[in-house]
Design a protein around this motif. Structure first.
Motif, mmCIF file in Angstrom:
data_model
loop_
_atom_site.group_PDB
_atom_site.id
_atom_site.type_symbol
_atom_site.label_atom_id
_atom_site.label_comp_id
_atom_site.label_asym_id
_atom_site.label_seq_id
_atom_site.Cartn_x
_atom_site.Cartn_y
_atom_site.Cartn_z
ATOM 1 N N GLU A 12 0.599 -1.193 0.243
ATOM 2 C CA GLU A 12 -0.008 -0.210 0.109
ATOM 3 C C GLU A 12 0.852 1.307 -0.268
ATOM 4 O OE1 GLU A 12 -3.442 -0.140 3.277
ATOM 5 O OE2 GLU A 12 -2.047 -2.455 3.579
ATOM 6 N N THR A 13 0.222 2.573 -0.577
ATOM 7 C CA THR A 13 1.485 3.521 0.006
ATOM 8 C C THR A 13 0.380 4.756 0.833
ATOM 9 O OG1 THR A 13 0.112 4.320 -2.530
ATOM 10 C CG2 THR A 13 2.227 3.217 -2.122
ATOM 11 N N TYR A 14 0.755 5.432 1.383
ATOM 12 C CA TYR A 14 -0.112 6.848 1.910
ATOM 13 C C TYR A 14 0.243 8.035 1.739
ATOM 14 C CZ TYR A 14 -0.477 9.478 6.219
ATOM 15 O OH TYR A 14 -1.905 10.633 6.547
ATOM 16 N N SER A 15 -0.460 8.929 1.077
ATOM 17 C CA SER A 15 -0.678 9.859 0.423
ATOM 18 C C SER A 15 -0.795 10.471 1.951
ATOM 19 C CB SER A 15 -0.717 10.077 -1.046
ATOM 20 O OG SER A 15 -0.308 11.346 -0.909
ATOM 21 N N GLY A 16 0.020 11.363 2.571
ATOM 22 C CA GLY A 16 -0.871 12.635 3.414
ATOM 23 C C GLY A 16 0.260 13.126 4.607
ATOM 24 N N GLU A 17 0.034 14.188 5.751
ATOM 25 C CA GLU A 17 0.702 15.032 6.747
ATOM 26 C C GLU A 17 1.900 13.766 7.188
ATOM 27 O OE1 GLU A 17 -1.528 17.849 8.616
ATOM 28 O OE2 GLU A 17 -0.726 19.205 7.134
ATOM 29 N N PHE A 18 3.421 14.360 6.972
ATOM 30 C CA PHE A 18 4.291 13.615 7.992
ATOM 31 C C PHE A 18 4.988 14.296 8.639
ATOM 32 C CE2 PHE A 18 4.205 10.621 4.592
ATOM 33 C CZ PHE A 18 5.009 9.187 5.201
ATOM 34 N N TYR A 19 4.815 14.458 10.240
ATOM 35 C CA TYR A 19 5.882 15.522 10.447
ATOM 36 C C TYR A 19 7.536 15.585 10.620
ATOM 37 C CZ TYR A 19 8.277 18.737 14.437
ATOM 38 O OH TYR A 19 8.252 19.526 15.092
ATOM 39 N N CYS A 20 7.992 15.720 9.379
ATOM 40 C CA CYS A 20 10.070 16.194 9.941
ATOM 41 C C CYS A 20 10.126 16.572 10.657
ATOM 42 C CB CYS A 20 10.004 16.761 8.551
ATOM 43 S SG CYS A 20 12.081 16.663 8.923
ATOM 44 N N VAL A 21 10.832 16.090 11.683
ATOM 45 C CA VAL A 21 11.782 15.936 13.152
ATOM 46 C C VAL A 21 12.800 17.114 12.679
ATOM 47 C CG1 VAL A 21 13.367 15.375 14.779
ATOM 48 C CG2 VAL A 21 11.459 13.795 13.809
ATOM 49 N N LYS A 22 13.779 17.494 11.729
ATOM 50 C CA LYS A 22 14.745 18.582 10.812
ATOM 51 C C LYS A 22 13.810 19.535 10.684
ATOM 52 C CE LYS A 22 18.938 18.694 8.158
ATOM 53 N NZ LYS A 22 19.255 16.918 7.762
ATOM 54 N N CYS A 23 13.140 19.106 10.061
ATOM 55 C CA CYS A 23 12.668 21.015 9.144
ATOM 56 C C CYS A 23 11.567 21.532 10.372
ATOM 57 C CB CYS A 23 11.838 20.739 8.138
ATOM 58 S SG CYS A 23 12.401 19.782 6.623
ATOM 59 N N GLU A 25 8.803 21.009 11.562
ATOM 60 C CA GLU A 25 7.626 21.408 10.523
ATOM 61 C C GLU A 25 6.785 20.441 9.805
ATOM 62 O OE1 GLU A 25 7.211 24.467 7.712
ATOM 63 O OE2 GLU A 25 8.534 25.767 8.350
ATOM 64 N N LYS A 26 4.997 20.009 9.655
ATOM 65 C CA LYS A 26 4.175 19.000 9.447
ATOM 66 C C LYS A 26 4.645 19.188 8.073
ATOM 67 C CE LYS A 26 1.200 18.831 12.616
ATOM 68 N NZ LYS A 26 -0.604 18.709 12.384
ATOM 69 N N ARG A 27 4.839 18.514 6.674
ATOM 70 C CA ARG A 27 5.640 18.299 5.134
ATOM 71 C C ARG A 27 3.839 17.057 4.322
ATOM 72 N NH1 ARG A 27 8.088 22.541 4.164
ATOM 73 N NH2 ARG A 27 9.709 23.030 5.811
ATOM 74 N N GLU A 28 3.309 17.560 3.477
ATOM 75 C CA GLU A 28 2.994 16.996 3.056
ATOM 76 C C GLU A 28 4.165 16.097 2.193
ATOM 77 O OE1 GLU A 28 0.053 16.486 2.212
ATOM 78 O OE2 GLU A 28 -0.686 17.674 3.531
#
Length: 61
Positions: A12-23, A25-28
């Protein structure tokens, strides 16, 4: 201590928001859904800005 099984891909694939620990910020982003050794479903992707690995724990379904 016994070796733990690595995370297995579900196809499966997931497309949505992840939280980037380095930036910090939330990223799509888009990522592959895998099942961890303790049975949790998680999405793994890459930050489109900095390239850091992203993980998101998914619900049971």
């Amino acid at each position: 201590m016994a070796d733990k099984a690595p995370a297995t891909e579900t196809g499966e694939t997931y497309s949505g928001e992840f939280y980037c620990v380095k930036c910090k910020e939330k990223r799509e982003a888009e990522g592959k859904v895998v099942v961890s050794e303790n049975g949790r479903r998680m999405a793994k992707g890459k930050c489109p800005v900095c390239g850091t690995n992203l993980n998101r724990i998914l619900g049971k379904s």
